[in-house]
Design a protein around this motif. Structure first.
Motif, PDB file in Angstrom:
ATOM      1  N   GLY A 160       0.817  -1.195   0.000  1.00  0.00           N
ATOM      2  CA  GLY A 160       0.000   0.000   0.000  1.00  0.00           C
ATOM      3  C   GLY A 160       0.854   1.249   0.000  1.00  0.00           C
ATOM      4  N   LEU A 161       0.201   2.394   0.022  1.00  0.00           N
ATOM      5  CA  LEU A 161       0.928   3.662   0.001  1.00  0.00           C
ATOM      6  C   LEU A 161       1.829   3.804   1.218  1.00  0.00           C
ATOM      7  CD1 LEU A 161       1.449   6.416  -1.256  1.00  0.00           C
ATOM      8  CD2 LEU A 161      -0.550   7.285  -0.028  1.00  0.00           C
ATOM      9  N   GLY A 162       1.331   3.368   2.379  1.00  0.00           N
ATOM     10  CA  GLY A 162       2.158   3.448   3.576  1.00  0.00           C
ATOM     11  C   GLY A 162       3.404   2.588   3.472  1.00  0.00           C
ATOM     12  N   ASP A 163       3.256   1.399   2.901  1.00  0.00           N
ATOM     13  CA  ASP A 163       4.421   0.526   2.723  1.00  0.00           C
ATOM     14  C   ASP A 163       5.425   1.140   1.761  1.00  0.00           C
ATOM     15  OD1 ASP A 163       3.360  -1.415   4.421  1.00  0.00           O
ATOM     16  OD2 ASP A 163       2.220  -2.347   2.781  1.00  0.00           O
ATOM     17  N   VAL A 164       4.931   1.723   0.674  1.00  0.00           N
ATOM     18  CA  VAL A 164       5.817   2.346  -0.304  1.00  0.00           C
ATOM     19  C   VAL A 164       6.607   3.485   0.341  1.00  0.00           C
ATOM     20  CG1 VAL A 164       5.910   3.682  -2.441  1.00  0.00           C
ATOM     21  CG2 VAL A 164       4.416   1.684  -2.281  1.00  0.00           C
ATOM     22  N   LEU A 165       5.931   4.284   1.154  1.00  0.00           N
ATOM     23  CA  LEU A 165       6.625   5.373   1.830  1.00  0.00           C
ATOM     24  C   LEU A 165       7.654   4.839   2.827  1.00  0.00           C
ATOM     25  CD1 LEU A 165       3.646   7.825   2.499  1.00  0.00           C
ATOM     26  CD2 LEU A 165       5.443   8.030   0.761  1.00  0.00           C
ATOM     27  N   ALA A 166       7.271   3.771   3.560  1.00  0.00           N
ATOM     28  CA  ALA A 166       8.200   3.193   4.539  1.00  0.00           C
ATOM     29  C   ALA A 166       9.436   2.612   3.859  1.00  0.00           C
ATOM     30  CB  ALA A 166       7.491   2.118   5.355  1.00  0.00           C
ATOM     31  N   LEU A 167       9.249   2.041   2.665  1.00  0.00           N
ATOM     32  CA  LEU A 167      10.378   1.490   1.921  1.00  0.00           C
ATOM     33  C   LEU A 167      11.181   2.581   1.227  1.00  0.00           C
ATOM     34  CD1 LEU A 167       8.593  -1.572   0.259  1.00  0.00           C
ATOM     35  CD2 LEU A 167      10.343  -1.696   2.032  1.00  0.00           C
ATOM     36  N   GLY A 168      10.494   3.648   0.827  1.00  0.00           N
ATOM     37  CA  GLY A 168      11.145   4.636  -0.019  1.00  0.00           C
ATOM     38  C   GLY A 168      11.950   5.685   0.707  1.00  0.00           C
ATOM     39  N   TRP A 169      11.512   6.088   1.925  1.00  0.00           N
ATOM     40  CA  TRP A 169      12.222   7.211   2.547  1.00  0.00           C
ATOM     41  C   TRP A 169      13.676   6.898   2.896  1.00  0.00           C
ATOM     42  CZ3 TRP A 169      14.653   7.475   7.184  1.00  0.00           C
ATOM     43  CH2 TRP A 169      14.300   6.566   8.182  1.00  0.00           C
ATOM     44  N   PRO A 170      14.030   5.661   3.344  1.00  0.00           N
ATOM     45  CA  PRO A 170      15.462   5.418   3.583  1.00  0.00           C
ATOM     46  C   PRO A 170      16.284   5.484   2.296  1.00  0.00           C
ATOM     47  CG  PRO A 170      14.103   3.772   4.699  1.00  0.00           C
ATOM     48  CD  PRO A 170      13.216   4.493   3.753  1.00  0.00           C
ATOM     49  N   ILE A 171      15.702   5.040   1.178  1.00  0.00           N
ATOM     50  CA  ILE A 171      16.436   5.084  -0.087  1.00  0.00           C
ATOM     51  C   ILE A 171      16.660   6.531  -0.512  1.00  0.00           C
ATOM     52  CG2 ILE A 171      16.358   4.430  -2.527  1.00  0.00           C
ATOM     53  CD1 ILE A 171      14.723   1.999  -1.730  1.00  0.00           C
ATOM     54  N   VAL A 172      15.618   7.359  -0.389  1.00  0.00           N
ATOM     55  CA  VAL A 172      15.757   8.775  -0.741  1.00  0.00           C
ATOM     56  C   VAL A 172      16.796   9.446   0.156  1.00  0.00           C
ATOM     57  CG1 VAL A 172      14.550  10.987  -0.826  1.00  0.00           C
ATOM     58  CG2 VAL A 172      13.412   8.914  -1.649  1.00  0.00           C
ATOM     59  N   ALA A 173      16.729   9.151   1.455  1.00  0.00           N
ATOM     60  CA  ALA A 173      17.696   9.741   2.380  1.00  0.00           C
ATOM     61  C   ALA A 173      19.118   9.301   2.054  1.00  0.00           C
ATOM     62  CB  ALA A 173      17.341   9.360   3.817  1.00  0.00           C
ATOM     63  N   GLY A 174      19.285   7.999   1.729  1.00  0.00           N
ATOM     64  CA  GLY A 174      20.609   7.512   1.381  1.00  0.00           C
ATOM     65  C   GLY A 174      21.147   8.138   0.106  1.00  0.00           C
ATOM     66  N   VAL A 175      20.285   8.301  -0.885  1.00  0.00           N
ATOM     67  CA  VAL A 175      20.709   8.928  -2.140  1.00  0.00           C
ATOM     68  C   VAL A 175      21.111  10.377  -1.895  1.00  0.00           C
ATOM     69  CG1 VAL A 175      19.904   9.690  -4.407  1.00  0.00           C
ATOM     70  CG2 VAL A 175      19.373   7.388  -3.604  1.00  0.00           C
ATOM     71  N   LEU A 176      20.359  11.098  -1.071  1.00  0.00           N
ATOM     72  CA  LEU A 176      20.695  12.493  -0.780  1.00  0.00           C
ATOM     73  C   LEU A 176      22.034  12.593  -0.054  1.00  0.00           C
ATOM     74  CD1 LEU A 176      17.215  13.919   0.316  1.00  0.00           C
ATOM     75  CD2 LEU A 176      18.438  14.334  -1.834  1.00  0.00           C
ATOM     76  N   LEU A 177      22.258  11.691   0.900  1.00  0.00           N
ATOM     77  CA  LEU A 177      23.547  11.696   1.598  1.00  0.00           C
ATOM     78  C   LEU A 177      24.689  11.393   0.643  1.00  0.00           C
ATOM     79  CD1 LEU A 177      22.713   9.894   4.965  1.00  0.00           C
ATOM     80  CD2 LEU A 177      23.371  12.279   4.659  1.00  0.00           C
ATOM     81  N   ALA A 178      24.480  10.422  -0.249  1.00  0.00           N
ATOM     82  CA  ALA A 178      25.517  10.086  -1.214  1.00  0.00           C
ATOM     83  C   ALA A 178      25.785  11.251  -2.155  1.00  0.00           C
ATOM     84  CB  ALA A 178      25.111   8.849  -2.012  1.00  0.00           C
ATOM     85  N   ALA A 179      24.729  11.981  -2.498  1.00  0.00           N
ATOM     86  CA  ALA A 179      24.880  13.097  -3.437  1.00  0.00           C
ATOM     87  C   ALA A 179      25.627  14.268  -2.831  1.00  0.00           C
ATOM     88  CB  ALA A 179      23.508  13.560  -3.913  1.00  0.00           C
ATOM     89  N   LEU A 180      25.724  14.340  -1.498  1.00  0.00           N
ATOM     90  CA  LEU A 180      26.435  15.446  -0.875  1.00  0.00           C
ATOM     91  C   LEU A 180      27.922  15.419  -1.169  1.00  0.00           C
ATOM     92  CD1 LEU A 180      24.699  15.661   2.626  1.00  0.00           C
ATOM     93  CD2 LEU A 180      24.421  17.183   0.667  1.00  0.00           C
ATOM     94  N   GLY A 181      28.409  14.259  -1.591  1.00  0.00           N
ATOM     95  CA  GLY A 181      29.820  14.184  -1.966  1.00  0.00           C
ATOM     96  C   GLY A 181      30.591  13.232  -1.091  1.00  0.00           C
ATOM     97  N   TRP A 182      31.138  12.185  -1.724  1.00  0.00           N
ATOM     98  CA  TRP A 182      31.893  11.179  -0.968  1.00  0.00           C
ATOM     99  C   TRP A 182      33.189  11.752  -0.412  1.00  0.00           C
ATOM    100  CZ3 TRP A 182      29.464   7.080   0.486  1.00  0.00           C
ATOM    101  CH2 TRP A 182      28.430   6.585  -0.298  1.00  0.00           C
ATOM    102  N   ASN A 183      33.813  12.647  -1.121  1.00  0.00           N
ATOM    103  CA  ASN A 183      35.104  13.155  -0.665  1.00  0.00           C
ATOM    104  C   ASN A 183      34.989  13.909   0.653  1.00  0.00           C
ATOM    105  OD1 ASN A 183      36.481  12.129  -2.830  1.00  0.00           O
ATOM    106  ND2 ASN A 183      36.170  13.954  -4.094  1.00  0.00           N
ATOM    107  N   ARG A 184      33.795  14.528   0.894  1.00  0.00           N
ATOM    108  CA  ARG A 184      33.622  15.274   2.134  1.00  0.00           C
ATOM    109  C   ARG A 184      33.122  14.378   3.262  1.00  0.00           C
ATOM    110  NH1 ARG A 184      30.656  20.851   1.538  1.00  0.00           N
ATOM    111  NH2 ARG A 184      32.589  21.109   0.344  1.00  0.00           N
TER     112      ARG A 184
END
Length: 582
Positions: free
Chosen positions: A479-503
């Motif tokens: 359901g929508l709740g499951d999709v959100l529960a699965l999706g927010w860690p992936i979005v957060a991880g992608v944003l952290l990765a996008a900040l730059g590995w060198n830093r």
């Protein structure tokens, strides 16, 4: 009758291939059997009905092969991974150059892996597990390099400790009423006055293969130096053999051990975070995936701990689903991230598919596994762990993002340098000059030009469709709740990765946690493993040593302490065995 014939062929095919490989004159003609020998086991897992059995009265203690729902799913996944690994071995230059020497240990290890998956008797199960464990040593050191031999010594030390713990646990269970019947082991352990000691022995013994935190130290260095084909079967098949050992022998759903279960679950949760913390700071895809396996095995350990604490039998199906998902996804990632195979940038971008599956993206096998895990945990007293597991998915996303970054480096001049560095590591021998290492690595390439084979597309198809054709009770409905529960860690991880590995994670090189007797050969201007200039490489490694000193000291303490603890545990188990016999 057909089902029994398929069961016989599942192990009979690799046994026959192994016997043929024992003939020296035939060995050089048998490499094609590496991907073919596991096929009968895959067919048996898909077609043989649960409950089918085959008696083997001619074995010394008698034996029986059979398939139930758990074994069918894991056997299908393991056989598939062995097929992919065999295809990779035929194409990757490092293994293709040594196929004649690789055939025998490969078939020996494969035979043990498939035998333990089918065995219903304790003797056959332990024999198959020992064959797989000790045969894998030859696969780890097959390149013959100094790095491989160092990693092999660490691997075999932990393997011996694990086998001792397994043997002690199975002997106690057999003495407690199981006899030679593996299916009776959980009940015999539950009824034993030594239930805690036996459970600990089996937990630690099989945990060596399942990457249990505390006995995991062999894994990152082994994954770093082993050829890609060996990594595929280590990370996709043999790690699941350890999980299968837990499922078949621990009193899951039979006994309730709340204190032990809670502690095991906490250890697993620590492993999930610790593996992510260590892995994202490295720059070699194989080493990153090694720490990813430790992190993912931490989630499996959480499930095992919850099963022990609650006594709920439903955890067995969830554990099976998660192990199958992880084995196939990890095997695909090892196949696609092989830096000694020429692969177009477009082909490498398909790494995103197994990466998303491992991170638990919606409509993937990872989503089905994680939803089932959270649902089962939510009904126990360990429901407080569920939010922490969701946060741990951020670490998984960071790890697979790091793997994708490592794969992206394998383009143009950087890709050539990384490829050459991998070959130089495989060719490293003591007493040879850098020029001689250079000639040997170039000779490997000239004899076996790197090329993409069918292993990569097969692995991708398996990841995309495995949740449907592998015999599992999995559901992708969310359901929508499951999709959100699965999706927010992936979005957060992608944003952290996008900040730059060198830093965030300033580690541009993959450091092998081994100390060879001589420095690894590198060219005058290029670091063999990272593709950076020699001066900057040395500066980077000095910075790495300083920034990683706390982690290294922690690892050193654990390396020295864990064998002592294991030895004490085995002495206690031996004392319990003597008391039981008395």
């Amino acid at each position: 009758m057909l089902s029994q014939a398929l069961l016989a062929a599942a192990v009979g095919a690799p046994v026959g291939a192994l016997l043929a490989a024992l003939v020296p004159g035939w060995r050089g003609r048998l490499p094609w059997l590496l991907p073919v020998a596991p096929l009968p086991a895959l067919v048996a897992a898909l077609l043989v009905a649960p409950g089918t059995s085959l008696e083997l009265p001619w074995l010394m203690l008698g034996g029986q092969w059979a398939l139930d729902d758990t074994r069918r799913a894991l056997l299908a996944a393991m056989a598939l991974v062995w097929c992919v690994g065999g295809l990779t071995a035929l194409r990757s230059p490092i293994t293709a150059d040594r196929l004649r020497h690789l055939v025998l240990p490969w078939l020996f290890t494969l035979t043990g892996n498939l035998w333990l998956a089918l065995a219903q008797d304790i003797g056959g199960f332990y024999s198959g597990f020992a064959m797989m464990s000790f045969g894998a040593y030859a696969l780890v050191v097959c390149s013959g390099s100094t790095f491989a031999r160092d990693a092999g010594r660490l691997y075999i030390a932990f393997t011996v400790l694990g086998e001792m713990a397994i043997l002690a646990g199975l002997l106690l269970a057999s003495r407690g009423g199981a006899g030679n019947t593996l299916a009776l082991v959980p009940a015999a352990i539950a009824d034993s006055p030594h239930v805690l000691g036996i459970t600990l022995a089996l937990l630690v013994g099989f945990g060596v293969k399942a990457a249990l935190l505390g006995v995991h130290f062999w894994l990152p260095s082994t994954y770093t130096v082993a050829p890609a084909a060996v990594r595929v079967v280590l990370g996709g098949a043999m790690i699941n053999a350890g999980v299968l050992g837990w499922l078949l022998t621990l009193p899951l759903g039979v006994a309730t051990l709340p204190t032990l279960g809670r502690n095991v679950a906490i250890v697993g949760l620590v492993a999930a975070y610790w593996g992510a913390f260590r892995g994202v700071r490295l720059g070699d895809s194989a080493t990153v995936l090694g720490w990813s396996s430790i992190s993912q095995s931490g989630l499996v350990t959480v499930l095992v701990g919850a099963a022990l604490a609650s006594g709920e039998p439903g955890f067995v199906a969830v554990l099976t689903l998660y192990a199958v998902h992880h084995g196939i996804a990890k095997g695909a990632l090892f196949t696609g991230s092989d830096d000694t195979v020429a692969m177009t940038p477009a082909a490498r971008r398909w790494l995103l598919l197994p990466a998303l599956a491992l991170a638990g993206a919606p409509l993937t096998s990872g989503a089905a596994a994680k939803l089932a895990m959270k649902s089962e945990l939510g009904s126990t007293e360990l429901a407080w762990i569920v939010p922490w597991l969701s946060a741990a998915a951020i670490g998984t996303t960071l790890l697979v993002a790091r793997v994708l970054w490592c794969a992206e480096r394998l383009r143009g001049e950087a890709g050539v340098r990384a490829f050459h560095g991998a070959l130089m590591m495989a060719a490293y021998r003591e007493g040879l000059s850098p020029a001689e290492h250079e000639r040997e690595s170039r000779a490997i390439v000239s004899r076996n030009p790197p090329r993409v084979g069918p292993a990569w597309p097969i692995a991708l198809v398996a990841v995309a469709t495995g949740v449907w054709w592998i015999p599992l009770s999995a559901s992708l409905d969310a359901g929508l709740g499951d999709v959100l529960a699965l999706g927010w860690p992936i979005v957060a991880g992608v944003l952290l990765a996008a900040l730059g590995w060198n830093r965030l994670v300033p580690r541009p090189t993959g450091v092998v946690r081994l100390q060879p007797t001589a420095p690894a050969p590198v060219s005058a201007s290029t670091d063999a493993r990272s593709g950076t200039s020699g001066g900057s490489s040395l500066a980077n490694r000095d910075a790495d040593a300083e920034s990683d000193s706390v982690s290294e000291r922690y690892d050193t303490v654990l390396r020295r302490t864990i064998p002592l603890l294991l030895g004490a545990l085995l002495l206690l188990v031996a004392a319990a065995l003597v008391a039981a016999r008395g």
